[in-house]
Design a protein around this motif. Structure first.
Motif, PDB file in Angstrom:
ATOM      1  N   GLU A 102      -3.566   4.060 -10.601  1.00  0.00           N
ATOM      2  CA  GLU A 102      -2.904   5.079 -11.438  1.00  0.00           C
ATOM      3  C   GLU A 102      -2.520   4.461 -12.789  1.00  0.00           C
ATOM      4  O   GLU A 102      -1.579   3.676 -12.880  1.00  0.00           O
ATOM      5  CB  GLU A 102      -1.660   5.597 -10.710  1.00  0.00           C
TER       6      GLU A 102
ATOM      7  N   THR B 284      -5.032   8.428  -1.065  1.00  0.00           N
ATOM      8  CA  THR B 284      -5.785   8.332  -2.324  1.00  0.00           C
ATOM      9  C   THR B 284      -5.787   9.674  -3.032  1.00  0.00           C
ATOM     10  O   THR B 284      -5.596   9.760  -4.252  1.00  0.00           O
ATOM     11  CB  THR B 284      -7.232   7.863  -2.027  1.00  0.00           C
TER      12      THR B 284
ATOM     13  N   SER C 190      -2.439  10.367  -4.605  1.00  0.00           N
ATOM     14  CA  SER C 190      -2.244   9.574  -5.831  1.00  0.00           C
ATOM     15  C   SER C 190      -3.034  10.180  -6.981  1.00  0.00           C
ATOM     16  O   SER C 190      -2.536  10.299  -8.102  1.00  0.00           O
ATOM     17  CB  SER C 190      -2.677   8.122  -5.602  1.00  0.00           C
ATOM     18  N   GLY C 191      -4.305  10.564  -6.707  1.00  0.00           N
ATOM     19  CA  GLY C 191      -5.151  11.154  -7.748  1.00  0.00           C
ATOM     20  C   GLY C 191      -4.572  12.470  -8.235  1.00  0.00           C
ATOM     21  O   GLY C 191      -4.505  12.732  -9.444  1.00  0.00           O
TER      22      GLY C 191
ATOM     23  N   THR D 141       0.849  -1.200   0.000  1.00  0.00           N
ATOM     24  CA  THR D 141       0.000   0.000   0.000  1.00  0.00           C
ATOM     25  C   THR D 141       0.883   1.246   0.000  1.00  0.00           C
ATOM     26  O   THR D 141       0.426   2.323   0.379  1.00  0.00           O
ATOM     27  CB  THR D 141      -0.925   0.012   1.239  1.00  0.00           C
TER      28      THR D 141
ATOM     29  N   THR E 218     -12.024  -2.622   0.892  1.00  0.00           N
ATOM     30  CA  THR E 218     -10.740  -2.753   0.179  1.00  0.00           C
ATOM     31  C   THR E 218      -9.711  -3.524   1.006  1.00  0.00           C
ATOM     32  O   THR E 218      -8.943  -4.316   0.464  1.00  0.00           O
ATOM     33  CB  THR E 218     -10.212  -1.348  -0.202  1.00  0.00           C
TER      34      THR E 218
ATOM     35  N   GLY F 199     -13.667   1.929  -0.220  1.00  0.00           N
ATOM     36  CA  GLY F 199     -12.240   2.171  -0.440  1.00  0.00           C
ATOM     37  C   GLY F 199     -11.357   1.775   0.730  1.00  0.00           C
ATOM     38  O   GLY F 199     -10.131   1.732   0.579  1.00  0.00           O
ATOM     39  N   TYR F 200     -11.956   1.450   1.882  1.00  0.00           N
ATOM     40  CA  TYR F 200     -11.121   1.194   3.070  1.00  0.00           C
ATOM     41  C   TYR F 200     -11.496  -0.117   3.766  1.00  0.00           C
ATOM     42  O   TYR F 200     -10.695  -1.057   3.758  1.00  0.00           O
ATOM     43  CB  TYR F 200     -11.161   2.433   3.991  1.00  0.00           C
TER      44      TYR F 200
ATOM     45  N   SER G  90      -3.030   0.061  -6.535  1.00  0.00           N
ATOM     46  CA  SER G  90      -2.859   1.199  -7.441  1.00  0.00           C
ATOM     47  C   SER G  90      -4.075   1.390  -8.331  1.00  0.00           C
ATOM     48  O   SER G  90      -4.650   0.437  -8.823  1.00  0.00           O
ATOM     49  CB  SER G  90      -1.635   0.977  -8.327  1.00  0.00           C
TER      50      SER G  90
ATOM     51  N   VAL H 179     -12.707   9.145   1.984  1.00  0.00           N
ATOM     52  CA  VAL H 179     -11.485   9.156   1.172  1.00  0.00           C
ATOM     53  C   VAL H 179     -10.285   9.424   2.083  1.00  0.00           C
ATOM     54  O   VAL H 179     -10.420  10.111   3.098  1.00  0.00           O
ATOM     55  CB  VAL H 179     -11.615  10.209   0.040  1.00  0.00           C
ATOM     56  N   SER H 180      -9.125   8.860   1.730  1.00  0.00           N
ATOM     57  CA  SER H 180      -7.919   9.074   2.551  1.00  0.00           C
ATOM     58  C   SER H 180      -6.968  10.045   1.859  1.00  0.00           C
ATOM     59  O   SER H 180      -7.068  10.281   0.654  1.00  0.00           O
ATOM     60  CB  SER H 180      -7.192   7.736   2.779  1.00  0.00           C
TER      61      SER H 180
END
Ligand SMILES: NC(=O)c1ccc[n+]([C@@H]2O[C@H](COP(=O)([O-])OP(=O)(O)OC[C@H]3O[C@@H](n4cnc5c(N)ncnc54)[C@H](OP(=O)(O)O)[C@@H]3O)[C@@H](O)[C@H]2O)c1
Length: 403
Positions: free
Chosen positions: A105, A175, A178-179, A77, A350, A346-347, A103, A171-172
């Protein structure tokens, strides 16, 4: 080995494995601070008390190679992956070590494919990106449709649409970082932007992909006569659709050469649906505009969670998602798959998906497709991972629709 165990999702994955890995599985924690790894391990309870700790920094090749050699499977991660991820992928590909990450991306995935696919295939390593909410529900959901149609001899998959019917979560900071990183690269280079927007950007053989006309992701609200509902953009479509198309190509286009795939958010058919849909689509456009300009991007960065931070336990517990994937086959049949789980997608969900992916790669080798290289969840683990996720409480179901 869980690399990034001091980060927000890494802690959740480590906690999931401490609670759910079968007895006898040896798990280690890796990160760049030995002291913080020891603190995390102490919070995981008795099951983790003798887990080994490995200090590694993705900028230090020797430490990353050592980390890869100590493991049979690495779940990482450590992100943003585009900045921090490639050394570990290369080390695992070279050493023949299985690898799973979170990922989303596209540019990182393309680089990983170009630099590591052949090396991993030769060494027998399964390098599996996108083992979280993006893109496991999409990738396994379509695989299940293909398997159902094949069992019934119902032909190839053709028009196929994933509809998000319900979703709640947070959302973290990782994330967002990365975005934003990917966004900045797209803004600064037309070539990168073109790569990201290409529907077949993750193809193993771009020239061999079919020409099916316009396959751009939906960017505004519309009424879908086939689904009989209002549909709008889905934020993760840009990564998920590319992963699913790569899965098709890696299987020799087994889903079909006329497989047209898209992902949308469903707003229903009632009178409030177009209003809600327009509000959500506008908010997404506003977010994209905010990220496009440096001053508003800096401001957003100050308002939103920082790396290491993410949704509260309450938000993670109350979250959920419900997805449907509709397909038409060349034989005239229709199928529907439903993928659903409790917990923030997402968490909470995930961390189950990445934890089970790592266990699947480590423990289910005899059940996995005979394939190596830079793969997708469906092509690396397929039905074995679907079974694991069902056992972990996720719904993955397929039905034929009688017309
Ligand atoms: N696919 C999905 O559904 C999904 C869901 C959630 C997150 N994600 C992705 O997962 C990634 C992590 O998210 P997050 O919220 O957990 O981020 P985070 O809290 O910022 O964690 C990042 C981790 O990377 C580590 N790290 C950073 N640079 C490093 C380096 N040079 N060497 C070794 N370790 C390094 C950090 O270590 P320190 O603690 O030492 O800083 C931390 O453990 C992001 O890329 C995010 O986009 C994907």
């Amino acid at each position: 080995m869980v690399f990034g165990a001091t980060g927000f999702v890494g802690r959740l994955v480590a906690g999931y494995l401490a609670d759910h890995a079968p007895a006898g599985v040896r798990i280690g924690l890796a990160g760049r601070s030995g002291q913080r790894l020891a603190d995390i391990r102490a919070q995981l309870g008795a099951a983790a008390s003798d887990w080994p700790l490995v200090v590694a920094d993705s900028g230090d090749l020797a430490s990353v190679e050592m980390l890869a050699r100590t493991a049979r499977v690495v779940a990482t991660t450590v992100g943003p992956y585009r900045r921090q991820g490639l050394t570990l992928v290369e080390a695992c590909a070279r050493e023949g070590i299985d690898y799973a990450d979170l990922s989303g991306e596209v540019l990182f995935l393309r680089e990983s494919i170009d630099r590591c696919h052949d090396m991993a295939a030769d060494a027998g390593a399964r390098i599996v990106h996108c083992c979280g909410f993006d893109s496991i529900p999409s990738d396994l959901g379509v695989l299940l449709l293909h398997q159902a149609a094949r069992t019934d001899d119902a032909g190839d998959l053709e028009d196929t649409t994933l509809v998000v019917r319900a979703m709640r979560g947070g959302v973290s900071g990782g994330t967002l970082a990365s975005g934003m990183g990917q966004w900045e690269e797209m803004r600064s280079s037309g070539e990168r932007r073109g790569q990201t927007e290409d529907p077949y950007s993750l193809s193993p053989d771009r020239a061999a992909e079919p020409d099916l006309g316009d396959e751009r992701d939906l960017d505004w609200l519309s009424y879908d006569g086939d689904l009989r509902m209002w549909v709008g953009p889905f934020l993760m479509a840009g990564i998920n659709t590319r992963v699913v198309r790569r899965s098709n190509a890696l299987q020799g286009w087994a889903y079909g050469r006329r497989f047209r795939y898209r992902e949308v958010t469903g707003f229903g058919a009632g009178p409030a649906a177009p209003v809600l849909g327009a509000a959500v689509s506008t908010a997404l456009k506003a977010l994209a505009a905010g990220l496009a300009f440096r001053p508003s991007r800096t401001l957003l960065g100050q308002l939103l969670p920082a790396p290491g931070e993410g949704p509260s336990e309450n938000t993670r517990r109350k979250g959920h998602f419900r997805i449907e994937i509709h397909t038409h086959t060349s034989g005239g049949a229709r199928y529907l798959s439903k993928i659903e789980a409790r917990g923030d997608p997402g968490y909470a969900a995930t961390s189950v998906m990445l934890g089970q992916s790592a266990l699947c790669l480590a423990l289910d080798r005899d059940l996995l497709p005979d394939r190596a290289g830079v793969l997708t969840p469906a092509t690396a683990m397929g039905a074995a991972l679907a079974d694991r996720l069902r056992s972990a409480g996720h719904t993955l179901a397929t039905q034929r629709i009688i017309q």
